[in-house]
Design an enzyme around this catalytic site. Structure first.
Site, PDB file in Angstrom:
ATOM      1  N   CYS A 157       0.845  -1.185   0.000  1.00 53.34           N
ATOM      2  CA  CYS A 157       0.000   0.000   0.000  1.00 53.34           C
ATOM      3  C   CYS A 157       0.885   1.241   0.000  1.00 53.34           C
ATOM      4  CB  CYS A 157      -0.850  -0.037   1.269  1.00 53.34           C
ATOM      5  SG  CYS A 157      -1.821   1.445   1.530  1.00 53.34           S
ATOM      6  N   THR A 216      -0.103   4.354   0.342  1.00 53.52           N
ATOM      7  CA  THR A 216      -0.577   5.299   1.369  1.00 53.52           C
ATOM      8  C   THR A 216       0.068   4.992   2.713  1.00 53.52           C
ATOM      9  OG1 THR A 216      -2.673   5.303   0.178  1.00 53.52           O
ATOM     10  CG2 THR A 216      -2.687   6.269   2.366  1.00 53.52           C
ATOM     11  N   CYS A 219      -1.111   3.713  -6.564  1.00 51.69           N
ATOM     12  CA  CYS A 219      -1.961   3.061  -5.560  1.00 51.69           C
ATOM     13  C   CYS A 219      -2.100   1.617  -6.022  1.00 51.69           C
ATOM     14  CB  CYS A 219      -3.328   3.744  -5.501  1.00 51.69           C
ATOM     15  SG  CYS A 219      -4.551   2.827  -4.543  1.00 51.69           S
TER      16      CYS A 219
HETATM   17  N1  DGL Z   1      -4.058   0.482  -1.928  1.00 53.38           N
HETATM   18  C1  DGL Z   1      -3.670   1.608  -1.200  1.00 53.38           C
HETATM   19  C2  DGL Z   1      -2.483   2.352  -1.799  1.00 53.38           C
HETATM   20  O1  DGL Z   1      -1.679   1.771  -2.503  1.00 53.38           O
HETATM   21  C3  DGL Z   1      -4.669   2.535  -0.552  1.00 53.38           C
HETATM   22  C4  DGL Z   1      -6.110   2.535  -0.874  1.00 53.38           C
HETATM   23  C5  DGL Z   1      -6.930   3.185   0.237  1.00 53.38           C
HETATM   24  O2  DGL Z   1      -7.253   2.487   1.179  1.00 53.38           O
HETATM   25  O3  DGL Z   1      -7.193   4.393   0.169  1.00 53.38           O
HETATM   26  O4  DGL Z   1      -2.292   3.508  -1.561  1.00 53.38           O
END
Ligand code: DGL
Length: 273
Positions: free
Chosen positions: A72, A74, A186
């Site tokens: 992830c 984020t 993302c």
């Molecule tokens: N999949 C996640 C990323 O790569 C975040 C998605 C989310 O929960 O906002 O940032």
């Protein structure tokens, strides 16, 4: 055989899990989809940090992986220093592929499509300053695309129009015509590629981090003495007898994901209350 733990807020784990599976089908994967706390991109930094630390702590009480992948952007742009300080297990983070995008771009104008959290992070700006100092990086916060990706795995079709609306800011950007490279910053977004990429000029180059993460994981495992042979190819293609297992853990009861996870190759699914 190696054991790897992957963590994301939701189905973003799947894009990374697939890349790992393609490179190293023998790896046992345990993927946490933190559905109870989704979406990370809309939470503040302290909330994401403490949530991911708690999930890691809880998982490491039951499982001793050879490596942990924070699947992830984020979360990775926030939590890695703290995790590396607390645990001796190797942690691999997924961060926006700014460097490869800057190397690929001819025009020097790049779109970074990510969550609001990733777009706002100081870490992301530092990556841009360090690896794309001569590029214009147009940051696009596309949180609704995250929800669309969740929807697609739940078998609810996502239309090109849905994606177009989610990326309105990008289409209307005054420098849209000079963009030649786009970063999917993302882990949810590669799952939407078949609907997303045909909306854009065909010469655009699309970059995401999944392949690089699979390669990084392979070298982290090799450093620990875990060697992988190339999967044997026979007339029928890859010999799947050497396959590892893929286990999904959902932090909330969410039966709507079951079918999708099976379609993505998960052999077992655990739901937490
Ligand atoms: N999949 C996640 C990323 O790569 C975040 C998605 C989310 O929960 O906002 O940032």
């Amino acid at each position: 055989m190696a054991d790897v733990l992957l963590i994301d807020s939701g189905v973003g784990s799947l894009s990374i899990s697939q890349a790992i599976y393609q490179h190293m089908p023998q790896v046992n994967q345990r993927c946490v989809l933190d559905t109870a706390f989704f979406p990370y991109g809309q939470k503040n930094e302290l909330q994401v940090l403490s949530r991911v630390l708690a999930i890691v702590e809880q998982q490491l009480q039951h499982f001793s992986p050879d490596a942990v992948v924070i699947a992830c952007n984020t979360a990775s742009t926030l939590v890695l220093p703290e995790l590396r300080q607390r645990y001796s297990t190797p942690f691999i983070g997924v961060v926006p592929a700014i460097k490869p995008a800057a190397q690929l771009s001819q025009t020097g104008t790049i779109a970074l499509i990510a969550t609001q959290g990733t777009v706002d992070r100081e870490y992301t700006q530092t990556l841009i300053n360090d690896f794309a100092p001569n590029c214009q990086v147009i940051k696009v916060a596309a949180s609704s695309l995250v929800a669309l990706s969740e929807q697609s795995v739940r078998n609810k079709p996502v239309t090109p129009e849905d994606c177009r609306l989610a990326l309105r800011f990008l289409f209307e950007h005054p420098d849209f015509a000079s963009i030649d490279t786009a970063i999917l910053g993302c882990t949810h977004f590669p799952l939407l590629k078949p609907v997303l990429t045909p909306l854009f000029p065909s010469q655009w180059q699309w970059v995401d981090s999944s392949e690089a993460i699979a390669r990084r994981l392979s070298s982290v495992l090799n450093e620990q003495g875990i060697k992988f042979r190339e999967p044997k190819c026979s007339e029928g293609g890859v010999n799947i007898s050497a396959n590892g297992s893929r286990h999904a853990i959902l932090t909330s009861k969410d039966t709507s994901l079951k079918e999708g996870l099976v379609r993505y190759g998960f052999s077992s699914i655990e739901m937490m209350d």
